[in-house]
Design a protein around this motif. Structure first.
Motif, PDB file in Angstrom:
ATOM      1  N   GLY A 181      75.114  40.279  97.428  1.00 39.36           N
ATOM      2  CA  GLY A 181      74.743  39.648  96.506  1.00 39.36           C
ATOM      3  C   GLY A 181      73.216  40.035  96.057  1.00 39.36           C
ATOM      4  N   GLY A 182      72.167  39.332  95.843  1.00 37.83           N
ATOM      5  CA  GLY A 182      70.953  39.364  95.561  1.00 37.83           C
ATOM      6  C   GLY A 182      69.974  39.619  96.733  1.00 37.83           C
ATOM      7  N   VAL A 183      70.434  39.725  97.948  1.00 41.26           N
ATOM      8  CA  VAL A 183      69.523  39.712  98.895  1.00 41.26           C
ATOM      9  C   VAL A 183      69.787  41.054  99.930  1.00 41.26           C
ATOM     10  CG1 VAL A 183      68.853  37.393  99.169  1.00 41.26           C
ATOM     11  CG2 VAL A 183      70.805  38.208 100.569  1.00 41.26           C
ATOM     12  N   ARG A 184      69.005  41.677 100.668  1.00 42.32           N
ATOM     13  CA  ARG A 184      69.260  42.472 101.751  1.00 42.32           C
ATOM     14  C   ARG A 184      69.208  41.763 102.923  1.00 42.32           C
ATOM     15  NH1 ARG A 184      68.250  48.189 100.918  1.00 42.32           N
ATOM     16  NH2 ARG A 184      66.852  48.213 102.519  1.00 42.32           N
ATOM     17  N   VAL A 185      70.162  42.028 103.879  1.00 42.05           N
ATOM     18  CA  VAL A 185      70.416  41.260 105.071  1.00 42.05           C
ATOM     19  C   VAL A 185      70.310  42.337 106.168  1.00 42.05           C
ATOM     20  CG1 VAL A 185      72.025  40.054 106.502  1.00 42.05           C
ATOM     21  CG2 VAL A 185      71.593  39.501 103.907  1.00 42.05           C
ATOM     22  N   SER A 186      69.670  42.306 107.330  1.00 42.55           N
ATOM     23  CA  SER A 186      69.696  42.958 108.585  1.00 42.55           C
ATOM     24  C   SER A 186      69.835  42.021 109.625  1.00 42.55           C
ATOM     25  CB  SER A 186      68.849  43.843 108.621  1.00 42.55           C
ATOM     26  OG  SER A 186      67.580  43.388 108.409  1.00 42.55           O
TER      27      SER A 186
ATOM     28  N   ILE B 203      68.456  37.342 112.150  1.00 44.27           N
ATOM     29  CA  ILE B 203      68.971  37.470 110.759  1.00 44.27           C
ATOM     30  C   ILE B 203      67.608  37.715 109.822  1.00 44.27           C
ATOM     31  CG2 ILE B 203      70.545  37.040 108.699  1.00 44.27           C
ATOM     32  CD1 ILE B 203      72.327  36.056 111.009  1.00 44.27           C
ATOM     33  N   ARG B 204      67.500  38.667 109.237  1.00 44.00           N
ATOM     34  CA  ARG B 204      66.401  38.874 108.222  1.00 44.00           C
ATOM     35  C   ARG B 204      66.956  39.007 106.878  1.00 44.00           C
ATOM     36  NH1 ARG B 204      64.074  42.876 105.393  1.00 44.00           N
ATOM     37  NH2 ARG B 204      61.672  43.166 105.254  1.00 44.00           N
ATOM     38  N   ILE B 205      66.561  38.221 105.908  1.00 47.26           N
ATOM     39  CA  ILE B 205      66.919  38.197 104.604  1.00 47.26           C
ATOM     40  C   ILE B 205      65.825  38.707 103.666  1.00 47.26           C
ATOM     41  CG2 ILE B 205      68.038  36.739 102.932  1.00 47.26           C
ATOM     42  CD1 ILE B 205      68.860  35.087 105.250  1.00 47.26           C
ATOM     43  N   GLU B 206      65.886  39.434 103.005  1.00 49.80           N
ATOM     44  CA  GLU B 206      64.822  39.657 101.964  1.00 49.80           C
ATOM     45  C   GLU B 206      65.398  39.419 100.473  1.00 49.80           C
ATOM     46  OE1 GLU B 206      63.361  43.624 102.431  1.00 49.80           O
ATOM     47  OE2 GLU B 206      61.828  43.630 100.813  1.00 49.80           O
ATOM     48  N   GLY B 207      64.588  38.934  99.670  1.00 48.15           N
ATOM     49  CA  GLY B 207      64.733  38.277  98.372  1.00 48.15           C
ATOM     50  C   GLY B 207      64.013  38.231  97.459  1.00 48.15           C
TER      51      GLY B 207
END
Lengths: 569, 333
Positions: free
Chosen positions: B76-81, B94-98
């Protein structure tokens, strides 16, 4: 300190009694006599009078480590033991080892001289010592300083270990360990030595203890079934006083409590009366506050216990008696193996003889002449034989009826002792039973809970209960015990989910759970919000069938004070 | 970025839950322990190394997708790693960037070395959600090598007395860590309870070197267990299974054993303080290393840790989970 702390750790690290005894034996075989003496002092449950409060130590540790007070409190709620909590928090402080010092030297040259020092000196000394010690020794030291060192061994195991170390019979060691002694190298050498010492003279015997008759086992049928005919039993009141032995040997008299405390000079009238007994006599009985043929409440006796000075003055306002129920030694002969019936007969005739022909009192060390009368009147008023209840009855009905009158006579219930039984020290089931009166009961609502201490730290087991006063629940009692482990775990989960408010470790919970509480006595109190103080409250059972609204009121509790006073029946 | 829902944390921008305790359409999983990975969701995403553990727990046909550590994925609208958490094999932060900046959810983690899994990697973020199972200054771990040496000394002392050594430990992670740590000291075979063996095989297949293991049932009836080291889950305590062991000494490996009263309450002979969670200094250090200005605490002693971090000048909060009310939750380690 290191070997002793290691012994403490070894005992703590096993539930096997054989392993505990072996650890103690090995320690006693290798430790210097003075250290061994102190170790036995602590192993047998003796303690130093508290030198420092856990709170003061907590404050110092907080300052030294930078862990703030509120966080120390959170830690305490999990650990449930101030000394252990401090030792765990201190773990961030590196250890700078110092030259090893034996247990006796620690106690005699470091710890005890701390008493009475200004707080800053105490703090500096304690923190300096703590810096030298590894974790478990820090913990041991803190336990010594707070007077809370409790090692998980019974007296019996210590006796076994000392006996194994000394190569002497267990009974000899048990005798030598009874009573008061000072932990010194010479004392330890005498303890494990083959020769009998002069101190053996004033030692009491190990007290025989009774087991409670469980509810359900005390119906008339159950009694007949498990105990047989009452004619095989001696039935006495269960007195609410101080259990004690009078040891009258050669020219000495000693009055010993069950906690191995010497009470001789606290109760001069008993001391003087005991002097009229023939030498070589040991009586087992109870010290009671006594007036006009009846015992006074335990609270009266407490005034005497608390008093160290001006004993004579209090003695006038609170007279005491020694109610004897057993004769353990006569003319220097140990009677414990003879049947109770025989001992009882001898006891009665001994007390009759003493009343009729009192021995000339032995000379007393404080300079009074030997023919001075005892301080408080006739010996017969001070030394009494414990009355027998329902003697000669064929059924348990008479005893049961007497038990219902117990509260009226100011006693706790009945004692049942098998007439054919020998006197056996310690708690051995079968021959001595205590059959206590039914406690007062109320249905109360759980309102607060907090973590227990020791083994129950981290479980919410300390409950505060309230009773209704109008539409408000007023706290009336705190109780810690009475639930099974499963019930405790279930309550713990429930409390965590139904906490309304937290004050530090204390949780205010939704008023839902009703429990039946039992307690022994009740009195007015200005220190309690309810105006009532209850003695020995405990949880009897959960009442899941009751809603909070069905719980009792403070008025019900107050009415019990009146009931208690009114003569029963 | 993340909001609390009745089944756990939810990221609206990416339309996924993290470690949900109820059924979710899309679940991101930090690690394979039962209080983080629950069955019933429609699709799972986890670190690659976590895949075999989830398949072992939920069955080979579980709808799960793996992602290499450190490689971002757009949801969706976030980048996850996923980034190594050092807790157990396959465990991840879990890293979430948004639009709300960078959030990192730690899951369970530890900073001490562990031969069975990749070490924790600090990840810079604005908001850090940290576990706080052992969030009190009384919790401070000795080096694992010291604890393992204690275990071996206990085992050998028991052997000398003809006793079995029954060591209770969690079946996912702790048991395998023990077997791997012990492999540095001895080559002896270790007996395990039937619940320990399957996950141990998963670890072995993943290339983790451990002592050889054998279940009790593989041994002929009547064989003496004296002198053996046996690993079992705490739930096996007091079950008829224990009868086969004969005379024994027992112990529990857990950070909880740091407190003497807890050990005594559960009446274990020995408590070995070996934890897969961060201790107090590791929690504080980790928060600092992330550079986060806002820290949310969860699991265990969340309140005191949050208050302490607030005193250090951070913006803090507490996240509740379905497990907070279970005292037993601390056992899951």
């Amino acid at each position: 300190m290191t070997p002793f702390a290691a012994l403490f750790a070894a005992i703590d690290a096993t539930t096997s009694t054989t392993a505990k005894v072996e650890a103690m034996r090995a320690y006693l075989a290798s430790a210097p006599a003075a250290d061994a003496a102190w170790a036995i002092y602590f192993l047998t449950g003796r303690r130093l009078t508290r030198l420092l409060s856990a709170r003061a130590i907590g404050d110092w540790v907080s300052d030294a480590t930078g862990v703030p007070g509120w966080l120390m409190q959170e830690c305490y709620a999990v650990v449930g033991d101030g000394a252990e909590m401090a030792a765990l928090v201190l773990d961030q402080m590196p250890v700078a080892p110092d030259a090893p010092l034996g247990l006796a030297a620690w106690l005699e040259t470091r710890i005890q001289p701390l008493r009475g020092q200004p707080p800053e000196r105490q703090r500096d000394a304690v923190l300096a010592w703590l810096r030298q010690l590894p974790r478990w020794e820090r913990f041991t030291l803190l336990k010594l300083l707070t007077g809370e060192l409790r090692v998980g061994v019974s007296q019996t195991l210590v006796v076994r270990a000392v006996a194994a170390r000394a190569g002497l019979p267990v009974t000899t060691i048990a005798g030598r360990l009874a009573g008061a002694w000072t932990p010194t190298a010479a004392w330890f050498d005498a303890l494990i030595g083959a020769e009998a010492s002069a101190d053996d003279l004033s030692r009491p015997y190990q007290f025989a203890l009774a087991s409670p008759l469980e509810p359900g086992r005390d119906t008339l049928e159950a009694l007949q079934e498990s105990l047989g005919s009452p004619s095989e039993w001696q039935v006495e009141w269960k007195w609410d006083g101080i259990r004690a032995q009078i040891v009258r040997r050669a020219d000495t008299v000693a009055l010993w409590s069950r906690g191995d405390e010497v009470l001789t000079d606290r109760f001069p009238e008993i001391r003087d009366a005991a002097r009229t007994l023939p030498p070589g006599t040991v009586l087992d009985g109870e010290i009671l506050a006594w007036h006009d043929d009846a015992p006074l409440p335990f609270a009266a006796l407490q005034q005497r216990i608390a008093r160290q000075q001006q004993i004579a003055r209090v003695a006038k306002s609170v007279p005491v008696a020694f109610v004897a129920y057993d004769l353990l030694e006569q003319e220097g002969v140990d009677l414990r193996d003879r049947p109770l019936a025989d001992r009882r007969q001898r006891l009665e005739s001994l007390l009759r003889d003493v009343a009729a022909h009192p021995m000339a009192p032995a000379p007393v060390p404080d300079g009074r002449l030997p023919f001075d009368p005892p301080e408080s009147g006739p010996v017969t008023q001070v030394l009494r034989a414990s009355a027998q209840v329902a003697a000669g009855a064929d059924t348990w009905e008479t005893a049961a009826a007497a038990r219902t009158q117990a509260r009226r006579y100011g006693v706790e219930g009945l004692m049942l002792k098998r007439l054919a039984s020998p006197y056996v020290g310690g708690r051995r089931r079968g021959d001595w039973w205590k059959w206590k009166i039914e406690p007062f009961t109320i249905d109360a609502v759980l309102i607060y809970a907090q973590p227990g201490s020791g083994k129950r730290a981290s479980l919410l087991t300390d409950y505060t209960f309230g009773l209704w006063d109008g539409d408000e629940l007023v706290p009336v009692a705190k109780a810690y015990s009475g639930l099974t482990n499963d019930e405790i775990a279930e309550m713990d989960r429930w409390i965590r989910r139904h906490t309304v408010e937290r004050f530090g470790p204390v949780r205010h919970v939704e008023p839902v759970h009703v429990m039946e509480l039992g307690f022994e006595a009740i009195a007015r109190s200005t220190r309690h919000r309810s105006g009532v103080a209850v003695r020995f409250p405990r949880i009897l059972r959960l009442r899941p069938d009751k809603r909070a609204a069905d719980a009792d009121t403070v008025a019900t509790l107050r009415a019990m004070i009146r009931d208690q006073r009114a003569p029963a029946g | 970025m993340l909001t609390e829902t009745p089944i756990g944390l939810y990221c609206a921008a990416g339309d996924f839950h993290i470690d949900p305790w109820g059924a979710a359409p899309r679940a991101l999983i930090t690690h394979a322990h039962g209080d983080h990975a629950r069955a019933g969701s429609q699709a799972y995403l986890c670190a690659d190394a976590c895949l075999p553990l989830l398949r072992q727990r939920f069955g080979a046909d579980v709808p799960v997708q793996g992602q290499p550590y450190g490689e971002p994925l757009t949801l969706g609208g976030v980048r996850v790693s996923f980034h190594p958490a050092g807790h157990i094999l396959g465990s991840a932060q879990i890293r979430i960037e948004g639009d709300d900046g960078v959030w990192v959810l730690s899951g369970d983690y530890k900073r001490a070395a562990d031969p069975t899994c990749a070490p924790f990697e600090p990840v810079r973020c604005d908001t850090f959600i940290t576990e706080s199972t052992f969030g009190l200054p009384i919790y401070r771990w000795d080096p694992a090598a010291d604890v393992v040496a204690d275990i071996v000394a206990w085992w050998h002392a028991n052997r000398a007395q003809g006793l079995a050594s029954l060591l209770f430990c969690y079946t996912i992670g702790k048991a395998q860590r023990l077997l791997a740590e012990l492999a540095a000291i001895t080559d002896d075979r270790v007996l395990v309870h039937g619940m320990v063996q399957p996950m141990t095989e998963v670890y072995r297949a993943a290339g983790v070197r451990m002592l050889p293991t054998e279940t009790l049932v593989e041994r002929p009836r009547g064989t003496s267990m004296a002198g053996e080291l046996v690993l079992a889950p705490p739930s096996a305590r007091g079950t008829p299974w224990m009868r086969r062991l004969g005379a024994l000494s027992d112990g529990l490996t857990s950070g909880l054993m740091r407190v003497r009263g807890v050990r005594r309450q559960r009446s274990y002979d020995r408590g070995f303080v070996l934890s897969d969670h961060a201790d107090w200094p590791a929690l504080i250090d980790t928060v600092r290393e992330t550079g986060a200005t806002r820290v949310l605490t969860t699991h265990g002693h969340a309140e005191p840790l949050a208050r302490h971090l607030a005193d250090l000048g951070l913006d803090t909060g507490v996240l509740r989970t379905a497990w907070d009310d279970e005292r037993g939750a601390d056992d899951r380690e």
